[in-house]
Write a protein that holds these residues in place. Sequence first.
Motif, PDB file in Angstrom:
ATOM      1  N   GLY A 176      -2.929   2.665  -9.682  1.00 47.31           N
ATOM      2  CA  GLY A 176      -2.438   3.493  -8.583  1.00 47.31           C
ATOM      3  C   GLY A 176      -2.056   2.647  -7.385  1.00 47.31           C
ATOM      4  O   GLY A 176      -2.606   1.565  -7.158  1.00 47.31           O
ATOM      5  N   TYR A 177      -1.138   3.160  -6.628  1.00 46.79           N
ATOM      6  CA  TYR A 177      -0.643   2.472  -5.431  1.00 46.79           C
ATOM      7  C   TYR A 177      -1.769   2.262  -4.423  1.00 46.79           C
ATOM      8  O   TYR A 177      -1.957   1.162  -3.903  1.00 46.79           O
ATOM      9  CB  TYR A 177       0.486   3.301  -4.813  1.00 46.79           C
ATOM     10  N   GLY A 178      -2.536   3.309  -4.161  1.00 48.36           N
ATOM     11  CA  GLY A 178      -3.584   3.243  -3.149  1.00 48.36           C
ATOM     12  C   GLY A 178      -4.722   2.298  -3.484  1.00 48.36           C
ATOM     13  O   GLY A 178      -5.387   1.781  -2.594  1.00 48.36           O
ATOM     14  N   LYS A 179      -4.944   2.064  -4.764  1.00 51.24           N
ATOM     15  CA  LYS A 179      -6.058   1.204  -5.179  1.00 51.24           C
ATOM     16  C   LYS A 179      -5.627  -0.239  -5.423  1.00 51.24           C
ATOM     17  O   LYS A 179      -6.424  -1.043  -5.893  1.00 51.24           O
ATOM     18  CB  LYS A 179      -6.702   1.772  -6.438  1.00 51.24           C
ATOM     19  N   THR A 180      -4.377  -0.548  -5.128  1.00 51.02           N
ATOM     20  CA  THR A 180      -3.863  -1.906  -5.304  1.00 51.02           C
ATOM     21  C   THR A 180      -3.743  -2.556  -3.933  1.00 51.02           C
ATOM     22  O   THR A 180      -3.194  -1.955  -3.008  1.00 51.02           O
ATOM     23  CB  THR A 180      -2.483  -1.884  -5.993  1.00 51.02           C
ATOM     24  N   THR A 181      -4.254  -3.779  -3.814  1.00 52.18           N
ATOM     25  CA  THR A 181      -4.179  -4.493  -2.538  1.00 52.18           C
ATOM     26  C   THR A 181      -3.180  -5.638  -2.622  1.00 52.18           C
ATOM     27  O   THR A 181      -2.854  -6.120  -3.710  1.00 52.18           O
ATOM     28  CB  THR A 181      -5.546  -5.069  -2.136  1.00 52.18           C
ATOM     29  N   MET A 182      -2.712  -6.061  -1.472  1.00 50.33           N
ATOM     30  CA  MET A 182      -1.810  -7.214  -1.411  1.00 50.33           C
ATOM     31  C   MET A 182      -2.543  -8.482  -1.859  1.00 50.33           C
ATOM     32  O   MET A 182      -1.927  -9.372  -2.434  1.00 50.33           O
ATOM     33  CB  MET A 182      -1.238  -7.367  -0.001  1.00 50.33           C
ATOM     34  N   VAL A 183      -3.838  -8.541  -1.636  1.00 49.31           N
ATOM     35  CA  VAL A 183      -4.618  -9.695  -2.099  1.00 49.31           C
ATOM     36  C   VAL A 183      -4.549  -9.784  -3.620  1.00 49.31           C
ATOM     37  O   VAL A 183      -4.308 -10.861  -4.191  1.00 49.31           O
ATOM     38  CB  VAL A 183      -6.093  -9.600  -1.617  1.00 49.31           C
ATOM     39  N   GLU A 184      -4.743  -8.651  -4.300  1.00 45.37           N
ATOM     40  CA  GLU A 184      -4.675  -8.629  -5.767  1.00 45.37           C
ATOM     41  C   GLU A 184      -3.287  -9.021  -6.262  1.00 45.37           C
ATOM     42  O   GLU A 184      -3.151  -9.789  -7.217  1.00 45.37           O
ATOM     43  CB  GLU A 184      -5.033  -7.236  -6.296  1.00 45.37           C
ATOM     44  N   LEU A 185      -2.265  -8.502  -5.601  1.00 40.87           N
ATOM     45  CA  LEU A 185      -0.900  -8.846  -6.004  1.00 40.87           C
ATOM     46  C   LEU A 185      -0.636 -10.333  -5.810  1.00 40.87           C
ATOM     47  O   LEU A 185      -0.008 -10.978  -6.652  1.00 40.87           O
ATOM     48  CB  LEU A 185       0.118  -8.016  -5.228  1.00 40.87           C
ATOM     49  N   GLY A 186      -1.107 -10.858  -4.696  1.00 39.84           N
ATOM     50  CA  GLY A 186      -0.963 -12.290  -4.445  1.00 39.84           C
ATOM     51  C   GLY A 186      -1.645 -13.117  -5.525  1.00 39.84           C
ATOM     52  O   GLY A 186      -1.079 -14.095  -6.021  1.00 39.84           O
ATOM     53  N   GLU A 187      -2.845 -12.722  -5.903  1.00 32.29           N
ATOM     54  CA  GLU A 187      -3.570 -13.432  -6.970  1.00 32.29           C
ATOM     55  C   GLU A 187      -2.805 -13.375  -8.292  1.00 32.29           C
ATOM     56  O   GLU A 187      -2.746 -14.360  -9.022  1.00 32.29           O
ATOM     57  CB  GLU A 187      -4.966 -12.835  -7.148  1.00 32.29           C
ATOM     58  N   ASP A 188      -2.210 -12.207  -8.576  1.00 31.69           N
ATOM     59  CA  ASP A 188      -1.476 -12.043  -9.833  1.00 31.69           C
ATOM     60  C   ASP A 188      -0.283 -12.989  -9.950  1.00 31.69           C
ATOM     61  O   ASP A 188       0.080 -13.388 -11.053  1.00 31.69           O
ATOM     62  CB  ASP A 188      -0.981 -10.602  -9.985  1.00 31.69           C
ATOM     63  N   VAL A 189       0.332 -13.322  -8.817  1.00 28.21           N
ATOM     64  CA  VAL A 189       1.523 -14.177  -8.865  1.00 28.21           C
ATOM     65  C   VAL A 189       1.283 -15.567  -8.268  1.00 28.21           C
ATOM     66  O   VAL A 189       2.214 -16.355  -8.141  1.00 28.21           O
ATOM     67  CB  VAL A 189       2.728 -13.495  -8.165  1.00 28.21           C
ATOM     68  N   GLY A 190       0.051 -15.857  -7.921  1.00 30.82           N
ATOM     69  CA  GLY A 190      -0.288 -17.192  -7.424  1.00 30.82           C
ATOM     70  C   GLY A 190       0.178 -17.453  -6.002  1.00 30.82           C
ATOM     71  O   GLY A 190       0.571 -18.573  -5.673  1.00 30.82           O
ATOM     72  N   LEU A 191       0.106 -16.429  -5.161  1.00 29.32           N
ATOM     73  CA  LEU A 191       0.494 -16.579  -3.763  1.00 29.32           C
ATOM     74  C   LEU A 191      -0.623 -16.048  -2.870  1.00 29.32           C
ATOM     75  O   LEU A 191      -1.347 -15.135  -3.256  1.00 29.32           O
ATOM     76  CB  LEU A 191       1.756 -15.772  -3.451  1.00 29.32           C
ATOM     77  N   SER A 192      -0.692 -16.599  -1.674  1.00 25.72           N
ATOM     78  CA  SER A 192      -1.617 -16.018  -0.693  1.00 25.72           C
ATOM     79  C   SER A 192      -1.000 -14.713  -0.197  1.00 25.72           C
ATOM     80  O   SER A 192       0.221 -14.547  -0.216  1.00 25.72           O
ATOM     81  CB  SER A 192      -1.813 -16.982   0.481  1.00 25.72           C
ATOM     82  N   PRO A 193      -1.845 -13.773   0.267  1.00 25.72           N
ATOM     83  CA  PRO A 193      -1.282 -12.534   0.822  1.00 25.72           C
ATOM     84  C   PRO A 193      -0.288 -12.803   1.949  1.00 25.72           C
ATOM     85  O   PRO A 193       0.735 -12.124   2.046  1.00 25.72           O
ATOM     86  CB  PRO A 193      -2.508 -11.776   1.323  1.00 25.72           C
ATOM     87  N   ALA A 194      -0.557 -13.818   2.779  1.00 29.42           N
ATOM     88  CA  ALA A 194       0.360 -14.141   3.885  1.00 29.42           C
ATOM     89  C   ALA A 194       1.728 -14.548   3.336  1.00 29.42           C
ATOM     90  O   ALA A 194       2.771 -14.162   3.881  1.00 29.42           O
ATOM     91  CB  ALA A 194      -0.229 -15.248   4.744  1.00 29.42           C
ATOM     92  N   HIS A 195       1.734 -15.316   2.261  1.00 26.53           N
ATOM     93  CA  HIS A 195       2.992 -15.750   1.652  1.00 26.53           C
ATOM     94  C   HIS A 195       3.710 -14.565   0.995  1.00 26.53           C
ATOM     95  O   HIS A 195       4.938 -14.492   0.991  1.00 26.53           O
ATOM     96  CB  HIS A 195       2.722 -16.858   0.636  1.00 26.53           C
ATOM     97  N   LEU A 196       2.952 -13.648   0.464  1.00 27.45           N
ATOM     98  CA  LEU A 196       3.516 -12.444  -0.169  1.00 27.45           C
ATOM     99  C   LEU A 196       4.341 -11.638   0.842  1.00 27.45           C
ATOM    100  O   LEU A 196       5.405 -11.105   0.507  1.00 27.45           O
ATOM    101  CB  LEU A 196       2.359 -11.600  -0.709  1.00 27.45           C
ATOM    102  N   TYR A 197       3.869 -11.598   2.080  1.00 24.64           N
ATOM    103  CA  TYR A 197       4.574 -10.847   3.123  1.00 24.64           C
ATOM    104  C   TYR A 197       5.924 -11.480   3.485  1.00 24.64           C
ATOM    105  O   TYR A 197       6.763 -10.828   4.091  1.00 24.64           O
ATOM    106  CB  TYR A 197       3.700 -10.693   4.376  1.00 24.64           C
ATOM    107  N   ASN A 198       6.138 -12.726   3.099  1.00 22.84           N
ATOM    108  CA  ASN A 198       7.457 -13.344   3.307  1.00 22.84           C
ATOM    109  C   ASN A 198       8.507 -12.701   2.398  1.00 22.84           C
ATOM    110  O   ASN A 198       9.703 -12.754   2.694  1.00 22.84           O
ATOM    111  CB  ASN A 198       7.409 -14.851   3.030  1.00 22.84           C
ATOM    112  N   PHE A 199       8.062 -12.132   1.296  1.00 25.44           N
ATOM    113  CA  PHE A 199       8.984 -11.533   0.338  1.00 25.44           C
ATOM    114  C   PHE A 199       9.102 -10.015   0.530  1.00 25.44           C
ATOM    115  O   PHE A 199      10.160  -9.436   0.317  1.00 25.44           O
ATOM    116  CB  PHE A 199       8.532 -11.846  -1.089  1.00 25.44           C
TER     117      PHE A 199
END
Length: 197
Positions: free
Chosen positions: A24-47
């Motif tokens: 679900g959208y609500g249970k997914t965090t940017m930290v988890e997404l960053g981990e999945d693609v090998g990026l820090s959450p801060a770097h994820l926000y660049n995209f």
Amino acid sequence: MKRKPFDIQGQIIQAAQARFLTYGYGKTTMVELGEDVGLSPAHLYNFFPAKLDIAVAIVVEESRRQARELSLFLDPSKRAAQILPLYFMEELSLNYQAREEHPGMSDLRALVKKRKPLIARECTQIFAENMGQYLRSRMQKGEIAGRDPDRTAEILHNATFLFRNLDSAGEASLDSLKRQLDDIMTALLRGIIIGRE
């Protein structure tokens, strides 16, 4: 080898789609997404400036993919009485299959519709443009009544709303929905096909 920005965006979207549709959208965090693609959450926000922007990208891409697939049915050399029922039956089948395989996609679409209504409207326009082009060709041949193919496409789109947004259909089976759609298409075609008995 350094990853290209476009590749990284694709990886983020792919990882987010897997998580959004599973947890679900609500249970997914940017930290988890960053981990999945090998990026820090801060770097994820660049995209993607926000998680919602990733959801929008997923919904837009899914709409484009489905519109491409359905456009193959809109053969301008074939009569509308033959093509339109096939097109809408295929659209129903695709939506039903997607609901069964990825139940979270309807929640994602609803979220985008609520929070980004202009984007949701653009997704709808993708389908309407393809249908409008097909109807224009059939109007030019004198097969379809009316002068405004885009308006006719909108009418067809609105009349088949239930079969696109299956949450409204409840627990109806695919066969039941196909029978309902067939009845609606028969009535609609009687109204727009010239020379139909």
